[in-house]
Scaffold this motif. Structure first.
Motif, PDB file in Angstrom:
ATOM      1  N   GLU A  39       0.805  -1.212   0.000  1.00 36.06           N
ATOM      2  CA  GLU A  39       0.000   0.000   0.000  1.00 36.06           C
ATOM      3  C   GLU A  39       0.843   1.268   0.000  1.00 36.06           C
ATOM      4  OE1 GLU A  39      -2.695  -0.191   3.239  1.00 36.06           O
ATOM      5  OE2 GLU A  39      -3.843  -1.894   2.425  1.00 36.06           O
ATOM      6  N   SER A  40       2.123   1.156   0.374  1.00 35.58           N
ATOM      7  CA  SER A  40       2.982   2.334   0.396  1.00 35.58           C
ATOM      8  C   SER A  40       3.535   2.677  -0.988  1.00 35.58           C
ATOM      9  CB  SER A  40       4.157   2.136   1.370  1.00 35.58           C
ATOM     10  OG  SER A  40       5.015   1.094   0.915  1.00 35.58           O
ATOM     11  N   TYR A  41       3.314   1.777  -1.958  1.00 37.36           N
ATOM     12  CA  TYR A  41       3.849   2.020  -3.299  1.00 37.36           C
ATOM     13  C   TYR A  41       2.822   2.729  -4.166  1.00 37.36           C
ATOM     14  CZ  TYR A  41       5.725   1.291  -7.955  1.00 37.36           C
ATOM     15  OH  TYR A  41       6.192   1.501  -9.226  1.00 37.36           O
ATOM     16  N   ASN A  42       3.268   3.758  -4.871  1.00 38.82           N
ATOM     17  CA  ASN A  42       2.438   4.510  -5.805  1.00 38.82           C
ATOM     18  C   ASN A  42       3.104   4.441  -7.174  1.00 38.82           C
ATOM     19  OD1 ASN A  42       1.533   6.824  -7.435  1.00 38.82           O
ATOM     20  ND2 ASN A  42       0.414   7.451  -5.609  1.00 38.82           N
ATOM     21  N   GLU A  43       2.395   3.927  -8.166  1.00 41.72           N
ATOM     22  CA  GLU A  43       3.014   3.722  -9.479  1.00 41.72           C
ATOM     23  C   GLU A  43       3.442   5.030 -10.135  1.00 41.72           C
ATOM     24  OE1 GLU A  43       0.482   2.492 -12.770  1.00 41.72           O
ATOM     25  OE2 GLU A  43      -1.272   2.722 -11.451  1.00 41.72           O
ATOM     26  N   TYR A  44       2.862   6.165  -9.708  1.00 39.63           N
ATOM     27  CA  TYR A  44       3.213   7.461 -10.286  1.00 39.63           C
ATOM     28  C   TYR A  44       4.280   8.194  -9.461  1.00 39.63           C
ATOM     29  CZ  TYR A  44      -1.086   6.562 -12.855  1.00 39.63           C
ATOM     30  OH  TYR A  44      -2.054   5.985 -13.636  1.00 39.63           O
ATOM     31  N   GLU A  45       4.357   7.882  -8.180  1.00 41.27           N
ATOM     32  CA  GLU A  45       5.303   8.573  -7.302  1.00 41.27           C
ATOM     33  C   GLU A  45       6.379   7.653  -6.741  1.00 41.27           C
ATOM     34  OE1 GLU A  45       3.123  10.617  -4.311  1.00 41.27           O
ATOM     35  OE2 GLU A  45       1.955  11.810  -5.738  1.00 41.27           O
ATOM     36  N   GLY A  46       6.279   6.346  -6.985  1.00 42.65           N
ATOM     37  CA  GLY A  46       7.281   5.403  -6.530  1.00 42.65           C
ATOM     38  C   GLY A  46       7.380   5.327  -5.015  1.00 42.65           C
ATOM     39  N   TYR A  47       8.552   4.927  -4.542  1.00 43.88           N
ATOM     40  CA  TYR A  47       8.852   4.903  -3.113  1.00 43.88           C
ATOM     41  C   TYR A  47       9.684   6.142  -2.778  1.00 43.88           C
ATOM     42  CZ  TYR A  47       7.516  -0.057  -2.826  1.00 43.88           C
ATOM     43  OH  TYR A  47       6.824  -1.242  -2.856  1.00 43.88           O
ATOM     44  N   PRO A  48       9.284   6.927  -1.770  1.00 50.70           N
ATOM     45  CA  PRO A  48      10.111   8.082  -1.394  1.00 50.70           C
ATOM     46  C   PRO A  48      11.397   7.643  -0.714  1.00 50.70           C
ATOM     47  CG  PRO A  48       8.278   7.810   0.145  1.00 50.70           C
ATOM     48  CD  PRO A  48       8.068   6.816  -0.959  1.00 50.70           C
ATOM     49  N   MET A  49      12.490   8.352  -0.978  1.00 50.80           N
ATOM     50  CA  MET A  49      13.787   8.047  -0.378  1.00 50.80           C
ATOM     51  C   MET A  49      14.434   9.315   0.132  1.00 50.80           C
ATOM     52  SD  MET A  49      15.746   5.198  -2.696  1.00 50.80           S
ATOM     53  CE  MET A  49      15.377   3.471  -2.433  1.00 50.80           C
ATOM     54  N   ASP A  50      15.219   9.172   1.222  1.00 52.67           N
ATOM     55  CA  ASP A  50      16.011  10.294   1.723  1.00 52.67           C
ATOM     56  C   ASP A  50      17.496   9.968   1.552  1.00 52.67           C
ATOM     57  OD1 ASP A  50      16.645   8.497   3.742  1.00 52.67           O
ATOM     58  OD2 ASP A  50      15.407   9.475   5.257  1.00 52.67           O
ATOM     59  N   GLY A  51      18.336  10.816   2.125  1.00 49.64           N
ATOM     60  CA  GLY A  51      19.769  10.641   1.956  1.00 49.64           C
ATOM     61  C   GLY A  51      20.300   9.341   2.519  1.00 49.64           C
ATOM     62  N   HIS A  52      19.689   8.839   3.602  1.00 56.14           N
ATOM     63  CA  HIS A  52      20.124   7.554   4.158  1.00 56.14           C
ATOM     64  C   HIS A  52      19.801   6.420   3.185  1.00 56.14           C
ATOM     65  CE1 HIS A  52      21.223   9.119   8.089  1.00 56.14           C
ATOM     66  NE2 HIS A  52      20.093   9.790   8.120  1.00 56.14           N
ATOM     67  N   ASP A  53      18.588   6.444   2.621  1.00 56.74           N
ATOM     68  CA  ASP A  53      18.189   5.404   1.669  1.00 56.74           C
ATOM     69  C   ASP A  53      19.076   5.411   0.431  1.00 56.74           C
ATOM     70  OD1 ASP A  53      15.938   4.793   3.312  1.00 56.74           O
ATOM     71  OD2 ASP A  53      14.821   6.432   2.390  1.00 56.74           O
ATOM     72  N   LEU A  54      19.523   6.611   0.040  1.00 57.73           N
ATOM     73  CA  LEU A  54      20.289   6.758  -1.200  1.00 57.73           C
ATOM     74  C   LEU A  54      21.742   6.293  -1.085  1.00 57.73           C
ATOM     75  CD1 LEU A  54      18.933  10.185  -2.462  1.00 57.73           C
ATOM     76  CD2 LEU A  54      18.686   7.975  -3.612  1.00 57.73           C
ATOM     77  N   LEU A  55      22.189   5.961   0.124  1.00 50.47           N
ATOM     78  CA  LEU A  55      23.568   5.495   0.284  1.00 50.47           C
ATOM     79  C   LEU A  55      23.863   4.288  -0.599  1.00 50.47           C
ATOM     80  CD1 LEU A  55      24.158   5.768   4.141  1.00 50.47           C
ATOM     81  CD2 LEU A  55      25.344   7.053   2.360  1.00 50.47           C
TER      82      LEU A  55
END
Length: 236
Positions: free
Chosen positions: A21-37
């Motif tokens: 339910e957290s996935y949106n096909e138009y907006e994807g999964y949100p990520m911050d700087g920690h996730d982007l490592l």
């Protein structure tokens, strides 16, 4: 001189979980700087490729005839791991130091470049990663801030036995931890070890096992402390 700022992104997996339910096909999964490592190398490469098209200097679009123009030689965007997260990093070459007012003017200008100029174009470029694509944002409507840093970043020692990495304070996501450790190993000239570590982590059966593997390659709180065995003639 450097100015650090937050990075955010949307991640679009190649094989999305449509029941999540957290996935949106138009907006994807949100990520911050920690996730982007975990995607630091891919984002870094994408930024370098993008700025190569215009020599990377955002000051070429600055048209004010003022003290900022006379003091700033160039301002080139990049990304860098800072504070255990991937951040935007503006590398500023100066003829002479900027006062607080001039720093504010520069940051206001760069904020505009990140939101409506170069950054607007960059966030529309898909960054292909192993398991999907990323859209990375150098500017955010909420929480955007540029923090100056005058520190000299020490160059890592090449081929050091084990780069140090603190697990406390890290994102609990094993992929973020693996990405950070991989980056440290590559910066230390140990690309083969970074590749080997990632392969072993991906094949591991549990979170604890994965942390143990990471701690074999970089020195963490979980790395066993070795003691020098005394020679027979040593006093005890």
């Amino acid at each position: 001189m450097k100015f650090y700022s937050p990075l955010t992104a949307e991640f679009f997996p190649d094989e999305p979980d449509w029941e999540d339910e957290s996935y949106n096909e138009y907006e994807g999964y949100p990520m911050d700087g920690h996730d982007l490592l975990q995607y630091a190398d891919a984002v870094d490469e994408a930024v370098k490729k993008d700025i190569a098209d215009f020599n990377g200097d955002l000051m070429q679009y600055y048209h004010e005839d003022d003290s900022v123009r006379s003091k700033v030689v160039s301002a080139v965007p990049s990304v860098e791991i800072h504070g255990n997260k991937l951040c935007g990093c503006l590398n500023v070459e100066l003829r002479e130091s900027l006062n607080e007012g001039e720093q504010a003017v520069l940051c206001d200008y760069i904020s505009g470049q990140y939101s409506d100029g170069w950054g607007e174009g960059f966030e529309q470029r898909d960054i292909c990663v192993e398991d999907g694509t990323l859209a990375v944002h150098f500017w955010q409507e909420d929480g955007f801030e540029m923090t100056p840093s005058f520190e000299k970043i020490p160059k890592p020692e090449k081929n050091s036995l084990r780069p140090k990495m603190q697990l406390i304070g890290q994102d609990g996501n094993i992929f973020a931890i693996m990405g950070c450790a991989s980056r440290l190993l590559k910066n230390a000239g140990q690309r083969d070890k970074a590749k080997e570590m990632c392969s072993r982590v991906m094949a591991s059966k549990s979170y604890d096992a994965a942390l143990t593997i990471v701690s074999e390659y970089v020195e963490t709180e979980l790395t066993p402390k070795t003691r020098n065995k005394p020679n027979r003639g040593d006093a005890r």
